[in-house]
Design a protein around this motif. Structure first.
Motif, PDB file in Angstrom:
ATOM      1  N   LEU A  16       0.832  -1.196   0.000  1.00 18.05           N
ATOM      2  CA  LEU A  16       0.000   0.000   0.000  1.00 18.05           C
ATOM      3  C   LEU A  16       0.871   1.252   0.000  1.00 18.05           C
ATOM      4  O   LEU A  16       1.869   1.331   0.713  1.00 18.05           O
ATOM      5  N   ARG A  17       0.520   2.208  -0.793  1.00 14.79           N
ATOM      6  CA  ARG A  17       1.219   3.483  -0.847  1.00 14.79           C
ATOM      7  C   ARG A  17       0.268   4.577  -0.379  1.00 14.79           C
ATOM      8  O   ARG A  17      -0.911   4.596  -0.753  1.00 14.79           O
ATOM      9  N   TRP A  18       0.787   5.489   0.443  1.00 18.34           N
ATOM     10  CA  TRP A  18      -0.034   6.539   1.035  1.00 18.34           C
ATOM     11  C   TRP A  18      -0.809   7.305  -0.028  1.00 18.34           C
ATOM     12  O   TRP A  18      -1.981   7.642   0.162  1.00 18.34           O
ATOM     13  N   ALA A  19      -0.208   7.574  -1.156  1.00 21.34           N
ATOM     14  CA  ALA A  19      -0.865   8.333  -2.227  1.00 21.34           C
ATOM     15  C   ALA A  19      -2.064   7.596  -2.809  1.00 21.34           C
ATOM     16  O   ALA A  19      -2.966   8.216  -3.370  1.00 21.34           O
ATOM     17  N   ASN A  20      -2.091   6.279  -2.648  1.00 24.13           N
ATOM     18  CA  ASN A  20      -3.191   5.487  -3.195  1.00 24.13           C
ATOM     19  C   ASN A  20      -4.333   5.270  -2.206  1.00 24.13           C
ATOM     20  O   ASN A  20      -5.357   4.699  -2.568  1.00 24.13           O
ATOM     21  N   VAL A  21      -4.146   5.730  -0.982  1.00 25.80           N
ATOM     22  CA  VAL A  21      -5.203   5.590   0.031  1.00 25.80           C
ATOM     23  C   VAL A  21      -6.222   6.705  -0.198  1.00 25.80           C
ATOM     24  O   VAL A  21      -5.852   7.874  -0.371  1.00 25.80           O
ATOM     25  N   PRO A  22      -7.513   6.374  -0.201  1.00 21.99           N
ATOM     26  CA  PRO A  22      -8.539   7.403  -0.408  1.00 21.99           C
ATOM     27  C   PRO A  22      -8.430   8.520   0.639  1.00 21.99           C
ATOM     28  O   PRO A  22      -8.045   8.280   1.785  1.00 21.99           O
ATOM     29  N   ASP A  23      -8.769   9.737   0.232  1.00 21.57           N
ATOM     30  CA  ASP A  23      -8.656  10.900   1.111  1.00 21.57           C
ATOM     31  C   ASP A  23      -9.362  10.691   2.446  1.00 21.57           C
ATOM     32  O   ASP A  23      -8.820  11.022   3.502  1.00 21.57           O
ATOM     33  N   ALA A  24     -10.571  10.164   2.415  1.00 24.95           N
ATOM     34  CA  ALA A  24     -11.330   9.970   3.656  1.00 24.95           C
ATOM     35  C   ALA A  24     -10.606   9.002   4.599  1.00 24.95           C
ATOM     36  O   ALA A  24     -10.560   9.229   5.811  1.00 24.95           O
ATOM     37  N   ALA A  25     -10.016   7.964   4.052  1.00 24.84           N
ATOM     38  CA  ALA A  25      -9.285   6.997   4.874  1.00 24.84           C
ATOM     39  C   ALA A  25      -8.009   7.623   5.441  1.00 24.84           C
ATOM     40  O   ALA A  25      -7.646   7.369   6.596  1.00 24.84           O
ATOM     41  N   ARG A  26      -7.348   8.462   4.649  1.00 23.13           N
ATOM     42  CA  ARG A  26      -6.146   9.145   5.145  1.00 23.13           C
ATOM     43  C   ARG A  26      -6.494  10.092   6.287  1.00 23.13           C
ATOM     44  O   ARG A  26      -5.787  10.151   7.294  1.00 23.13           O
ATOM     45  N   GLU A  27      -7.585  10.824   6.127  1.00 19.69           N
ATOM     46  CA  GLU A  27      -8.018  11.748   7.184  1.00 19.69           C
ATOM     47  C   GLU A  27      -8.317  10.997   8.478  1.00 19.69           C
ATOM     48  O   GLU A  27      -7.921  11.427   9.556  1.00 19.69           O
ATOM     49  N   ARG A  28      -8.992   9.862   8.367  1.00 16.17           N
ATOM     50  CA  ARG A  28      -9.319   9.063   9.567  1.00 16.17           C
ATOM     51  C   ARG A  28      -8.056   8.483  10.195  1.00 16.17           C
ATOM     52  O   ARG A  28      -7.916   8.470  11.409  1.00 16.17           O
ATOM     53  N   ALA A  29      -7.130   8.018   9.375  1.00 19.20           N
ATOM     54  CA  ALA A  29      -5.891   7.442   9.900  1.00 19.20           C
ATOM     55  C   ALA A  29      -5.076   8.507  10.624  1.00 19.20           C
ATOM     56  O   ALA A  29      -4.538   8.253  11.716  1.00 19.20           O
ATOM     57  N   LEU A  30      -4.979   9.690  10.058  1.00 20.26           N
ATOM     58  CA  LEU A  30      -4.235  10.772  10.711  1.00 20.26           C
ATOM     59  C   LEU A  30      -4.911  11.202  12.007  1.00 20.26           C
ATOM     60  O   LEU A  30      -4.238  11.446  13.012  1.00 20.26           O
ATOM     61  N   ALA A  31      -6.243  11.288  11.997  1.00 15.13           N
ATOM     62  CA  ALA A  31      -6.963  11.660  13.221  1.00 15.13           C
ATOM     63  C   ALA A  31      -6.717  10.621  14.313  1.00 15.13           C
ATOM     64  O   ALA A  31      -6.488  10.975  15.478  1.00 15.13           O
ATOM     65  N   PHE A  32      -6.732   9.351  13.949  1.00 18.88           N
ATOM     66  CA  PHE A  32      -6.482   8.282  14.908  1.00 18.88           C
ATOM     67  C   PHE A  32      -5.049   8.374  15.451  1.00 18.88           C
ATOM     68  O   PHE A  32      -4.825   8.261  16.656  1.00 18.88           O
ATOM     69  N   LEU A  33      -4.091   8.606  14.582  1.00 24.33           N
ATOM     70  CA  LEU A  33      -2.695   8.722  15.002  1.00 24.33           C
ATOM     71  C   LEU A  33      -2.502   9.922  15.919  1.00 24.33           C
ATOM     72  O   LEU A  33      -1.885   9.815  16.983  1.00 24.33           O
ATOM     73  N   TYR A  34      -3.034  11.085  15.530  1.00 19.76           N
ATOM     74  CA  TYR A  34      -2.903  12.281  16.355  1.00 19.76           C
ATOM     75  C   TYR A  34      -3.554  12.082  17.718  1.00 19.76           C
ATOM     76  O   TYR A  34      -3.007  12.465  18.747  1.00 19.76           O
ATOM     77  N   ASP A  35      -4.740  11.472  17.730  1.00 17.58           N
ATOM     78  CA  ASP A  35      -5.443  11.225  18.982  1.00 17.58           C
ATOM     79  C   ASP A  35      -4.634  10.295  19.881  1.00 17.58           C
ATOM     80  O   ASP A  35      -4.497  10.534  21.078  1.00 17.58           O
ATOM     81  N   THR A  36      -4.074   9.244  19.305  1.00 16.52           N
ATOM     82  CA  THR A  36      -3.269   8.291  20.072  1.00 16.52           C
ATOM     83  C   THR A  36      -2.066   8.982  20.701  1.00 16.52           C
ATOM     84  O   THR A  36      -1.770   8.792  21.884  1.00 16.52           O
ATOM     85  N   LEU A  37      -1.365   9.784  19.918  1.00 17.08           N
ATOM     86  CA  LEU A  37      -0.198  10.494  20.432  1.00 17.08           C
ATOM     87  C   LEU A  37      -0.585  11.524  21.498  1.00 17.08           C
ATOM     88  O   LEU A  37       0.085  11.647  22.529  1.00 17.08           O
ATOM     89  N   ALA A  38      -1.679  12.252  21.286  1.00 15.55           N
ATOM     90  CA  ALA A  38      -2.109  13.260  22.249  1.00 15.55           C
ATOM     91  C   ALA A  38      -2.515  12.624  23.572  1.00 15.55           C
ATOM     92  O   ALA A  38      -2.181  13.132  24.649  1.00 15.55           O
ATOM     93  N   VAL A  39      -3.226  11.507  23.517  1.00 16.70           N
ATOM     94  CA  VAL A  39      -3.623  10.812  24.737  1.00 16.70           C
ATOM     95  C   VAL A  39      -2.383  10.310  25.472  1.00 16.70           C
ATOM     96  O   VAL A  39      -2.287  10.402  26.698  1.00 16.70           O
ATOM     97  N   GLY A  40      -1.413   9.807  24.731  1.00 15.37           N
ATOM     98  CA  GLY A  40      -0.179   9.339  25.354  1.00 15.37           C
ATOM     99  C   GLY A  40       0.579  10.454  26.033  1.00 15.37           C
ATOM    100  O   GLY A  40       1.051  10.312  27.165  1.00 15.37           O
ATOM    101  N   VAL A  41       0.683  11.589  25.363  1.00 17.81           N
ATOM    102  CA  VAL A  41       1.386  12.733  25.938  1.00 17.81           C
ATOM    103  C   VAL A  41       0.640  13.239  27.175  1.00 17.81           C
ATOM    104  O   VAL A  41       1.251  13.503  28.220  1.00 17.81           O
ATOM    105  N   ALA A  42      -0.675  13.344  27.085  1.00 23.01           N
ATOM    106  CA  ALA A  42      -1.462  13.828  28.217  1.00 23.01           C
ATOM    107  C   ALA A  42      -1.395  12.860  29.396  1.00 23.01           C
ATOM    108  O   ALA A  42      -1.393  13.283  30.550  1.00 23.01           O
ATOM    109  N   GLY A  43      -1.321  11.571  29.108  1.00 26.53           N
ATOM    110  CA  GLY A  43      -1.341  10.570  30.164  1.00 26.53           C
ATOM    111  C   GLY A  43      -0.065  10.456  30.957  1.00 26.53           C
ATOM    112  O   GLY A  43      -0.061   9.927  32.073  1.00 26.53           O
ATOM    113  N   VAL A  44       1.034  10.977  30.441  1.00 28.34           N
ATOM    114  CA  VAL A  44       2.322  10.872  31.131  1.00 28.34           C
ATOM    115  C   VAL A  44       2.263  11.493  32.520  1.00 28.34           C
ATOM    116  O   VAL A  44       2.775  10.940  33.479  1.00 28.34           O
TER     117      VAL A  44
END
Length: 82
Positions: A16-44
């Motif tokens: 899979l190549r990032w450029a071939n992932v549909p825009d909606a799926a990329r947006e959801r993946a980035l939101a999930f990644l950002y949320d995961t990182l933010a929760v981790g940082v806040a939880g420290v």
């Protein structure tokens, strides 16, 4: 020989190549990644964070999962959950 489901999924992910992932799926993946990182940082610094860390270190066996954050976590590794 036919692949099992896990092999099919791994092959798909590796090809899979990032450029071939549909825009909606990329947006959801980035939101999930950002949320995961933010929760981790806040939880420290959260209440009982040390107790949660101590509990997590008792899960599974081996040195196979990394840990983000914490005061002395530069080389801390968690055990894989059972």
């Amino acid at each position: 020989m036919a692949q099992n489901s896990a092999e099919t999924l791994v092959d798909h992910a590796l090809n899979l190549r990032w450029a071939n992932v549909p825009d909606a799926a990329r947006e959801r993946a980035l939101a999930f990644l950002y949320d995961t990182l933010a929760v981790g940082v806040a939880g420290v610094g959260a209440a009982h964070a040390d107790a949660v860390l101590t509990m997590a270190q008792g899960w599974g066996a081996g040195r196979v999962a990394g840990l983000l954050g914490g005061p002395a976590c530069a080389c801390l590794r968690l055990r894989r959950p059972l």
